[in-house]
Design an enzyme around this catalytic site. Structure first.
Site, mmCIF file in Angstrom:
data_model
loop_
_atom_site.group_PDB
_atom_site.id
_atom_site.type_symbol
_atom_site.label_atom_id
_atom_site.label_comp_id
_atom_site.label_asym_id
_atom_site.label_seq_id
_atom_site.Cartn_x
_atom_site.Cartn_y
_atom_site.Cartn_z
ATOM 1 N N CYS A 133 0.818 -1.224 0.000
ATOM 2 C CA CYS A 133 0.000 0.000 0.000
ATOM 3 C C CYS A 133 0.847 1.268 0.000
ATOM 4 C CB CYS A 133 -0.944 0.000 1.203
ATOM 5 S SG CYS A 133 -0.143 -0.324 2.788
ATOM 6 N N HIS A 247 -2.792 6.437 4.667
ATOM 7 C CA HIS A 247 -1.368 6.581 4.965
ATOM 8 C C HIS A 247 -0.856 7.921 4.441
ATOM 9 C CE1 HIS A 247 -1.449 2.573 6.276
ATOM 10 N NE2 HIS A 247 -0.793 1.953 5.310
#
Length: 342
Positions: A133, A247
């Site tokens: 990711c 994130h």
């Protein structure tokens, strides 16, 4: 348009559930959905486009028995290692969200905005790997800048949400915050993370390697080089923060050429699925609350280094369950369909 029989391995997990949402949002050409999971989840309902599908048990024959043509895997590396070859042998293209196949030389590692042509290599093993990711959102930003100025080195510090550790990570943060407000936080025992995550940051994601980097950090190093097709220097420090979702990354990029800031910003504005939010005067910049539940990567705080003309700094945020997992997997499938139907 042809419609496909689509399996989701790990259909009841965080990424599996997100895959269902993304498939519906993009109106993916689905003939039937085949949700697959462990025996404990068999019989649960998964809804897609107004239809209800029962979760089936993942077995070696499930793909052949259900005529699966596209199989998304998101149930852990060991599951992918064992079952993905059976799906491929049954004729399905496997899009694997785990780390198991990423560095296999015969398996393409794909971010469609960066290396869509690599999808053509899927027939080597019938498998396409979905990157980490943190890697996905970073390479989406690096690619257009590399084409302009030729990247020689990248230094990145990540600020990774607890949902990157799955449902357990999210539950642990919520439970610890509840304990904090009940004055019981000193009684909490971390389970998912190495330390208390509420009101804390932990510079440790995954296991430590012999070189003192963590496995998560080395994923970013190795995967970025494979996706961009070049062996530039990369160093990463991955940190878990008490954010539920999305994130963030602080990225420093060294180039062979001096940076023209206006051209760099223009390239990022024109990059596919990248949105620039960069207005410091109005306190406008990317944050997790902006990117969560979206399919875009957000970039801001774009500035040249004050000492070197060939160095650029920026801030990058994306929803790692979507951009960093489900959305990227679905975009790979969409590109694969175009290749197959061309």
């Amino acid at each position: 348009m042809k419609k496909y029989n689509v399996a989701i391995v790990g259909a009841t997990g965080a990424v599996g559930e997100e895959l269902v949402r993304v498939l519906e949002e993009v109106d993916f050409p689905i003939n039937t959905l085949v949700p697959l999971a462990s025996s404990k989840s068999v019989g649960l309902d998964v809804e897609l486009k107004g239809k209800t599908y029962k979760v089936l048990e993942l077995t070696e024959k499930a793909f052949e028995e259900n005529d699966v043509e596209i199989a998304f895997f998101s149930a852990g590396g060991d599951i992918s290692a064992h079952y993905a070859p059976y799906a491929a042998e049954a004729g399905a293209v496997v899009i694997d969200n785990t780390s198991h196949f990423r560095m296999d030389a015969d398996v393409p590692l794909v971010v469609p905005e960066c290396n869509p042509n690599d999808i053509e290599q899927w027939q080597n093993k019938g498998i396409i790997a979905n990157p980490n990711c943190s890697t996905i959102q970073m390479v989406q930003v690096l690619k257009p800048l590399d084409e302009l100025f030729n990247i020689t080195r990248v230094d990145v510090a990540t600020y990774q949400a607890v949902s990157g550790a799955g449902k357990g990570g999210m539950e642990e943060l919520v439970n610890q915050m509840q304990d904090f407000f009940a004055f019981k936080l000193d009684q909490c025992e971390p389970k998912t993370f190495a330390h208390q995550i509420a009101l804390n940051v932990i510079p440790h994601i995954d296991v430590f390697m012999d070189n003192a980097y963590t496995k998560e950090e080395m994923k970013m190093v190795n995967e970025t080089q494979k996706i961009l097709g070049k062996k530039m220097e990369i160093s990463a420090t991955c940190v878990r923060v008490p954010v539920m979702r999305s994130h963030s990354e602080a990225i420093t990029i060294h180039f062979e050429k001096d940076v023209n800031l206006d051209k760099a910003i223009e390239a990022l504005k024109n990059a596919e699925n990248v949105i620039v939010i960069d207005n410091p005067a109005k306190k406008e910049y990317p944050m997790p609350i902006i990117s969560t539940d979206t399919n875009d990567t957000y970039v801001g705080r774009i500035r040249k280094d004050i000492n070197r003309d060939n160095v650029l700094h920026l801030w990058c945020v994306a929803d790692q369950i979507r951009v960093g997992a489900a959305t990227n997997a679905v975009r790979i499938a969409q590109k694969w369909i175009k290749l197959e139907e061309a």
